[in-house]
Design a protein around this motif. Sequence first.
Motif, PDB file in Angstrom:
ATOM      1  N   MET A 190      47.229  33.062  51.936  1.00 25.56           N
ATOM      2  CA  MET A 190      47.127  31.631  52.242  1.00 25.56           C
ATOM      3  C   MET A 190      47.026  31.378  53.740  1.00 25.56           C
ATOM      4  N   VAL A 191      47.841  32.084  54.518  1.00 22.91           N
ATOM      5  CA  VAL A 191      47.893  31.836  55.956  1.00 22.91           C
ATOM      6  C   VAL A 191      46.639  32.361  56.651  1.00 22.91           C
ATOM      7  N   SER A 192      46.039  33.431  56.130  1.00 26.81           N
ATOM      8  CA  SER A 192      44.884  34.041  56.787  1.00 26.81           C
ATOM      9  C   SER A 192      43.699  33.088  56.869  1.00 26.81           C
ATOM     10  N   ILE A 193      43.555  32.212  55.882  1.00 28.98           N
ATOM     11  CA  ILE A 193      42.398  31.325  55.837  1.00 28.98           C
ATOM     12  C   ILE A 193      42.756  29.907  56.266  1.00 28.98           C
ATOM     13  N   LEU A 194      44.007  29.682  56.677  1.00 25.82           N
ATOM     14  CA  LEU A 194      44.497  28.332  56.935  1.00 25.82           C
ATOM     15  C   LEU A 194      43.696  27.618  58.019  1.00 25.82           C
ATOM     16  N   HIS A 195      43.407  28.281  59.127  1.00 26.56           N
ATOM     17  CA  HIS A 195      42.728  27.627  60.244  1.00 26.56           C
ATOM     18  C   HIS A 195      41.268  27.310  59.915  1.00 26.56           C
ATOM     19  N   TYR A 196      40.624  28.168  59.140  1.00 26.27           N
ATOM     20  CA  TYR A 196      39.189  28.019  58.907  1.00 26.27           C
ATOM     21  C   TYR A 196      38.881  27.080  57.744  1.00 26.27           C
ATOM     22  N   LEU A 265      37.211  33.649  46.874  1.00 23.51           N
ATOM     23  CA  LEU A 265      36.758  32.589  47.771  1.00 23.51           C
ATOM     24  C   LEU A 265      37.210  32.836  49.209  1.00 23.51           C
ATOM     25  N   ILE A 266      38.419  33.365  49.376  1.00 24.25           N
ATOM     26  CA  ILE A 266      38.919  33.627  50.732  1.00 24.25           C
ATOM     27  C   ILE A 266      38.121  34.752  51.384  1.00 24.25           C
ATOM     28  N   LEU A 267      37.850  35.827  50.657  1.00 23.54           N
ATOM     29  CA  LEU A 267      37.039  36.916  51.213  1.00 23.54           C
ATOM     30  C   LEU A 267      35.631  36.440  51.542  1.00 23.54           C
ATOM     31  N   GLN A 268      35.095  35.564  50.719  1.00 27.07           N
ATOM     32  CA  GLN A 268      33.767  35.019  50.989  1.00 27.07           C
ATOM     33  C   GLN A 268      33.757  34.178  52.263  1.00 27.07           C
ATOM     34  N   GLU A 269      34.791  33.360  52.448  1.00 25.10           N
ATOM     35  CA  GLU A 269      34.862  32.525  53.645  1.00 25.10           C
ATOM     36  C   GLU A 269      35.098  33.370  54.903  1.00 25.10           C
ATOM     37  N   ASN A 274      32.362  35.875  60.023  1.00 23.84           N
ATOM     38  CA  ASN A 274      32.113  37.159  60.699  1.00 23.84           C
ATOM     39  C   ASN A 274      33.406  37.950  60.934  1.00 23.84           C
ATOM     40  N   MET A 275      34.325  37.866  59.983  1.00 19.72           N
ATOM     41  CA  MET A 275      35.577  38.614  60.051  1.00 19.72           C
ATOM     42  C   MET A 275      35.562  39.698  58.979  1.00 19.72           C
ATOM     43  N   MET A 276      34.560  40.560  59.060  1.00 18.92           N
ATOM     44  CA  MET A 276      34.374  41.585  58.029  1.00 18.92           C
ATOM     45  C   MET A 276      35.526  42.580  58.003  1.00 18.92           C
ATOM     46  N   LEU A 277      36.020  42.963  59.190  1.00 19.65           N
ATOM     47  CA  LEU A 277      37.118  43.937  59.233  1.00 19.65           C
ATOM     48  C   LEU A 277      38.383  43.363  58.608  1.00 19.65           C
ATOM     49  N   THR A 278      38.687  42.107  58.922  1.00 22.77           N
ATOM     50  CA  THR A 278      39.864  41.460  58.334  1.00 22.77           C
ATOM     51  C   THR A 278      39.742  41.369  56.819  1.00 22.77           C
ATOM     52  N   ALA A 279      38.558  40.962  56.338  1.00 27.35           N
ATOM     53  CA  ALA A 279      38.355  40.854  54.893  1.00 27.35           C
ATOM     54  C   ALA A 279      38.473  42.212  54.217  1.00 27.35           C
ATOM     55  N   THR A 280      37.972  43.274  54.861  1.00 24.70           N
ATOM     56  CA  THR A 280      38.061  44.610  54.276  1.00 24.70           C
ATOM     57  C   THR A 280      39.509  45.085  54.185  1.00 24.70           C
ATOM     58  N   ILE A 281      40.283  44.869  55.261  1.00 21.87           N
ATOM     59  CA  ILE A 281      41.687  45.273  55.247  1.00 21.87           C
ATOM     60  C   ILE A 281      42.465  44.511  54.172  1.00 21.87           C
ATOM     61  N   MET A 282      42.194  43.219  54.042  1.00 21.91           N
ATOM     62  CA  MET A 282      42.890  42.420  53.028  1.00 21.91           C
ATOM     63  C   MET A 282      42.542  42.890  51.619  1.00 21.91           C
ATOM     64  N   ALA A 283      41.253  43.190  51.391  1.00 21.61           N
ATOM     65  CA  ALA A 283      40.852  43.649  50.060  1.00 21.61           C
ATOM     66  C   ALA A 283      41.479  44.995  49.718  1.00 21.61           C
ATOM     67  N   LEU A 284      41.546  45.897  50.701  1.00 24.77           N
ATOM     68  CA  LEU A 284      42.155  47.205  50.449  1.00 24.77           C
ATOM     69  C   LEU A 284      43.669  47.104  50.287  1.00 24.77           C
ATOM     70  N   ALA A 285      44.300  46.202  51.063  1.00 30.12           N
ATOM     71  CA  ALA A 285      45.756  46.042  50.956  1.00 30.12           C
ATOM     72  C   ALA A 285      46.165  45.457  49.610  1.00 30.12           C
ATOM     73  N   THR A 286      45.244  44.753  48.953  1.00 33.10           N
ATOM     74  CA  THR A 286      45.564  44.208  47.634  1.00 33.10           C
ATOM     75  C   THR A 286      45.824  45.317  46.621  1.00 33.10           C
ATOM     76  N   LEU A 287      45.243  46.504  46.856  1.00 36.40           N
ATOM     77  CA  LEU A 287      45.465  47.618  45.934  1.00 36.40           C
ATOM     78  C   LEU A 287      46.931  48.029  45.881  1.00 36.40           C
ATOM     79  N   LEU A 288      47.656  47.855  47.002  1.00 32.79           N
ATOM     80  CA  LEU A 288      49.086  48.170  46.996  1.00 32.79           C
ATOM     81  C   LEU A 288      49.842  47.253  46.041  1.00 32.79           C
ATOM     82  N   SER A 289      49.542  45.949  46.131  1.00 35.13           N
ATOM     83  CA  SER A 289      50.191  45.010  45.213  1.00 35.13           C
ATOM     84  C   SER A 289      49.769  45.279  43.774  1.00 35.13           C
ATOM     85  N   LEU A 290      48.497  45.611  43.595  1.00 34.75           N
ATOM     86  CA  LEU A 290      48.010  45.855  42.233  1.00 34.75           C
ATOM     87  C   LEU A 290      48.716  47.040  41.593  1.00 34.75           C
TER      88      LEU A 290
END
Length: 348
Positions: A190-196, A265-269, A274-290
Amino acid sequence: MNPLILLMLMLSLMMGTLMTFISTNWLLIWIGLEINTMAIIPLMIYKQHPRAVEAATKYFLTQATASALLLFAGVSNAWLVGQWEMTEMVNQTSATLATFALALKIGLAPMHFWLPEVLQGITLTTGLILTTWQKLAPFAILLQLHHALNPNLLTILGLTSILVGGWGGLNQTHLRKILAYSSIAHLGWMVSILHYMPNLTLLNLMVYIILTTSMFIMFIHTNSTKINTLAPLMMKLPLMSTIMLTSLLSLGGLPPLTGFMPKWLILQELTKQNMMLTATIMALATLLSLFFYLRLCYAVSLTISPNLTLSPTSWQAPPTKSNLLLAILTMMTIMLLPLTPLILTLTM
């Protein structure tokens, strides 16, 4: 607890949150947050237990620190601007202090240490209030201040929360601690996309509240507090175990369930920003929760076979009462993804 006292506490809880919703003055916002904090502490300790008293003490100290820091941010901004209005937050130092105060209040990493311990010491019902209703007032402030907050700071807090929430829940056996780390990870999204795009933050918050409420209701219904208590559910409550399985997968963000919608939707935004690295880290970190969601799914559905055995097992529990709220939340947990265009039209 006396019903009149319980009613007064619940009304105070709602009044404090609503006061924060409708206020733009820093002093009134602080008063609303204090009323909110004071109303939930008696609910934490109504069962006289040392763990409950310890959890209430930790919660009070943490929330008092966060409220004092938030009030200091409002006072320092009013000293420079000459107004107490929230919309006049132009001082970057005050905005940063307010960000840290609200991060401490909701349990963002690295200010998250109080949340698993507090949630472990209270009942499931109070934990439901703490992880859902108590997030509304701080997020109402964050949504109104999103234009003044530092996007780099929010991104760092969000990434840290996603990583800590996934990593911290791996070795937990208590369901309340697992839900606490799940909350930390979802707050990071939630916080990662708050400003944008604050509308996506609001959408993610709504989906998180729906998913978490359904999980807590099922844990309350089955009186489950540890992973090993989930094992007999397939024998005793096969329908409940199936609902819990799908809800856990939705909480993990697997398509085609509802929990996939805000992450998608957050990864798309973020990609559009142009925050591809941030989106990639977030997507990979989701595997830990999964991983720990799938561990709960294994405990619910695969630990004990539903076939008849010769070992002494519990009989299937008869349906004692209908739970309309759980049925509605389960439908929303499973089937909201196809309605994404309609939801975006209503929220954007």
